[in-house]
Design an enzyme around this catalytic site. Sequence first.
Site, PDB file in Angstrom:
ATOM      1  N   ASN A 103       0.860  -1.180   0.000  1.00  0.00           N
ATOM      2  CA  ASN A 103       0.000   0.000   0.000  1.00  0.00           C
ATOM      3  C   ASN A 103       0.900   1.236   0.000  1.00  0.00           C
ATOM      4  O   ASN A 103       1.477   1.587   1.028  1.00  0.00           O
ATOM      5  CB  ASN A 103      -0.899  -0.021   1.244  1.00  0.00           C
ATOM      6  CG  ASN A 103      -1.743   1.234   1.368  1.00  0.00           C
ATOM      7  OD1 ASN A 103      -1.796   2.042   0.448  1.00  0.00           O
ATOM      8  ND2 ASN A 103      -2.399   1.388   2.504  1.00  0.00           N
ATOM      9  N   TRP A 104       0.997   1.873  -1.171  1.00  0.00           N
ATOM     10  CA  TRP A 104       1.914   3.017  -1.286  1.00  0.00           C
ATOM     11  C   TRP A 104       1.316   4.297  -0.706  1.00  0.00           C
ATOM     12  O   TRP A 104       1.991   5.324  -0.628  1.00  0.00           O
ATOM     13  CB  TRP A 104       2.291   3.227  -2.761  1.00  0.00           C
ATOM     14  CG  TRP A 104       3.184   2.146  -3.312  1.00  0.00           C
ATOM     15  CD1 TRP A 104       3.623   1.032  -2.658  1.00  0.00           C
ATOM     16  CD2 TRP A 104       3.746   2.080  -4.631  1.00  0.00           C
ATOM     17  NE1 TRP A 104       4.429   0.273  -3.482  1.00  0.00           N
ATOM     18  CE2 TRP A 104       4.513   0.888  -4.700  1.00  0.00           C
ATOM     19  CE3 TRP A 104       3.672   2.888  -5.757  1.00  0.00           C
ATOM     20  CZ2 TRP A 104       5.199   0.509  -5.857  1.00  0.00           C
ATOM     21  CZ3 TRP A 104       4.351   2.511  -6.913  1.00  0.00           C
ATOM     22  CH2 TRP A 104       5.107   1.333  -6.957  1.00  0.00           C
ATOM     23  N   LYS A 105       0.047   4.274  -0.391  1.00  0.00           N
ATOM     24  CA  LYS A 105      -0.626   5.454   0.190  1.00  0.00           C
ATOM     25  C   LYS A 105      -0.388   6.692  -0.691  1.00  0.00           C
ATOM     26  O   LYS A 105      -0.263   6.558  -1.903  1.00  0.00           O
ATOM     27  CB  LYS A 105      -0.160   5.677   1.636  1.00  0.00           C
ATOM     28  CG  LYS A 105      -0.257   4.404   2.470  1.00  0.00           C
ATOM     29  CD  LYS A 105      -0.095   4.647   3.935  1.00  0.00           C
ATOM     30  CE  LYS A 105      -0.076   3.315   4.676  1.00  0.00           C
ATOM     31  NZ  LYS A 105      -0.116   3.467   6.117  1.00  0.00           N
ATOM     32  N   HIS A 130      -9.563   0.982   4.607  1.00  0.00           N
ATOM     33  CA  HIS A 130      -8.310   1.148   5.359  1.00  0.00           C
ATOM     34  C   HIS A 130      -8.566   2.076   6.550  1.00  0.00           C
ATOM     35  O   HIS A 130      -9.354   3.024   6.453  1.00  0.00           O
ATOM     36  CB  HIS A 130      -7.231   1.732   4.444  1.00  0.00           C
ATOM     37  CG  HIS A 130      -5.873   1.699   5.048  1.00  0.00           C
ATOM     38  ND1 HIS A 130      -5.459   2.635   5.974  1.00  0.00           N
ATOM     39  CD2 HIS A 130      -4.851   0.832   4.902  1.00  0.00           C
ATOM     40  CE1 HIS A 130      -4.219   2.345   6.350  1.00  0.00           C
ATOM     41  NE2 HIS A 130      -3.832   1.251   5.708  1.00  0.00           N
ATOM     42  N   GLU A 137      -6.978   4.440   7.749  1.00  0.00           N
ATOM     43  CA  GLU A 137      -6.754   5.875   7.497  1.00  0.00           C
ATOM     44  C   GLU A 137      -7.973   6.501   6.822  1.00  0.00           C
ATOM     45  O   GLU A 137      -8.300   7.656   7.073  1.00  0.00           O
ATOM     46  CB  GLU A 137      -5.478   6.070   6.653  1.00  0.00           C
ATOM     47  CG  GLU A 137      -4.238   5.823   7.499  1.00  0.00           C
ATOM     48  CD  GLU A 137      -3.031   5.340   6.720  1.00  0.00           C
ATOM     49  OE1 GLU A 137      -3.022   5.424   5.487  1.00  0.00           O
ATOM     50  OE2 GLU A 137      -2.086   4.849   7.382  1.00  0.00           O
ATOM     51  N   GLU A 148      -5.717  -5.353  10.270  1.00  0.00           N
ATOM     52  CA  GLU A 148      -4.716  -4.318  10.528  1.00  0.00           C
ATOM     53  C   GLU A 148      -5.029  -3.631  11.854  1.00  0.00           C
ATOM     54  O   GLU A 148      -5.840  -2.684  11.883  1.00  0.00           O
ATOM     55  CB  GLU A 148      -4.726  -3.285   9.406  1.00  0.00           C
ATOM     56  CG  GLU A 148      -4.389  -3.873   8.053  1.00  0.00           C
ATOM     57  CD  GLU A 148      -3.730  -2.846   7.155  1.00  0.00           C
ATOM     58  OE1 GLU A 148      -2.613  -3.103   6.698  1.00  0.00           O
ATOM     59  OE2 GLU A 148      -4.310  -1.776   6.941  1.00  0.00           O
ATOM     60  N   GLY A 206       2.157   1.819  10.891  1.00  0.00           N
ATOM     61  CA  GLY A 206       3.126   2.910  10.791  1.00  0.00           C
ATOM     62  C   GLY A 206       3.753   3.289  12.116  1.00  0.00           C
ATOM     63  O   GLY A 206       4.372   4.337  12.240  1.00  0.00           O
ATOM     64  N   SER A 215       3.188  -2.698  10.403  1.00  0.00           N
ATOM     65  CA  SER A 215       4.637  -2.712  10.598  1.00  0.00           C
ATOM     66  C   SER A 215       5.288  -4.042  10.214  1.00  0.00           C
ATOM     67  O   SER A 215       6.184  -4.521  10.917  1.00  0.00           O
ATOM     68  CB  SER A 215       4.972  -2.323  12.042  1.00  0.00           C
ATOM     69  OG  SER A 215       4.477  -1.021  12.320  1.00  0.00           O
ATOM     70  N   GLY A 272       2.599  -1.300   4.381  1.00  0.00           N
ATOM     71  CA  GLY A 272       2.587   0.131   4.088  1.00  0.00           C
ATOM     72  C   GLY A 272       4.000   0.645   3.855  1.00  0.00           C
ATOM     73  O   GLY A 272       4.580   0.453   2.785  1.00  0.00           O
ATOM     74  N   GLY A 273       4.565   1.256   4.886  1.00  0.00           N
ATOM     75  CA  GLY A 273       5.873   1.926   4.774  1.00  0.00           C
ATOM     76  C   GLY A 273       6.945   1.097   4.079  1.00  0.00           C
ATOM     77  O   GLY A 273       7.672   1.598   3.205  1.00  0.00           O
TER      78      GLY A 273
HETATM   79  C1  PEP Z   1      -0.921  -0.077   6.139  1.00  0.00           C
HETATM   80  O1  PEP Z   1      -1.050   1.123   6.083  1.00  0.00           O
HETATM   81  O2  PEP Z   1      -1.739  -0.817   5.551  1.00  0.00           O
HETATM   82  C2  PEP Z   1       0.193  -0.607   6.894  1.00  0.00           C
HETATM   83  C3  PEP Z   1       0.150  -1.845   7.276  1.00  0.00           C
HETATM   84  O3  PEP Z   1       1.217   0.266   7.160  1.00  0.00           O
HETATM   85  P1  PEP Z   1       2.642  -0.087   7.826  1.00  0.00           P
HETATM   86  O4  PEP Z   1       3.144  -1.352   7.161  1.00  0.00           O
HETATM   87  O5  PEP Z   1       3.493   1.095   7.503  1.00  0.00           O
HETATM   88  O6  PEP Z   1       2.408  -0.288   9.266  1.00  0.00           O
END
Ligand code: PEP
Length: 254
Positions: free
Chosen positions: A11-13, A97, A99, A169, A175, A215, A236-237
């Site tokens: 997920n590049w957001k 998601h 967010e 999640e 994050g 994470s 994500g990150g």
């Molecule tokens: C996400 O936003 O779906 C996610 C899992 O982020 P991260 O891996 O950065 O925690």
Amino acid sequence: MTQRKPLIAGNWKMNKTCAEAMDTARTLVSLVSDVKDVEVMITPPFTALAQVADIIASTPVELGAQDVFWEDHGAYTGQVSAPMLVSAGCTYVIIGHSERRQYFNETDQTVNKKVKAAFAGGLAPVVCVGETEADRDAQKTFSVLDKQMDNGLEGLTVEIMANAVIAYEPVWAIGTGKTATPLQVQEVHAFLRSFLKQRFGDGIAGQIRILYGGSVKPGNAAELMALADVDGALVGGASLDAEIFSKIVHFGKA
Ligand code: PEP
């Protein structure tokens, strides 16, 4: 036991210009060309979807979007529909998601409308659920997840659910660098699997992939992916860098 092919999704957001997205996609394609037993999917921002689609065409890397609107077309300024995403090359779409729930008023009801629109348009939804830290501290994890699943998947048929993906999640792990422990993850995934069994029957519940997100890094991927009810990851990150993401795709072994 049903064999579920793991899905590692990035997920590049709201990151990467078109040029940056194409560059990352090119590097990723070369780094995961050896991967056979794992499905790889990336979700660039809307603006880069079509260009990334050209780069990953004829490679095993698949394309997803980060959101979808429930109507197909019309006067909905700023929205993007399922047919538009399909025309840009998407096969998946992330829905609900945390967010989007936190910043854009996404509710279980809008999630449900979007999931139905995704299926109707031929996209596989990756439906995100997860509790906040306050929910967990108040011992509400399972009731919160039950409600998100119950409302988010309301009215869906067994046949259609075969293509669904669920992503667990925990909001407190996104994050933050805090990863849920393997025990916490397996406990929730087993709970989600049993919800799916009760709602859709053993056969479909055994086929639906349940991803973990929060994470995920090269260093913890192998341990998480080894859990009985974990069928991949939503990253994500760590998905923004092709080399790091490729290490997760290889479950930290390459
Ligand atoms: C996400 O936003 O779906 C996610 C899992 O982020 P991260 O891996 O950065 O925690």
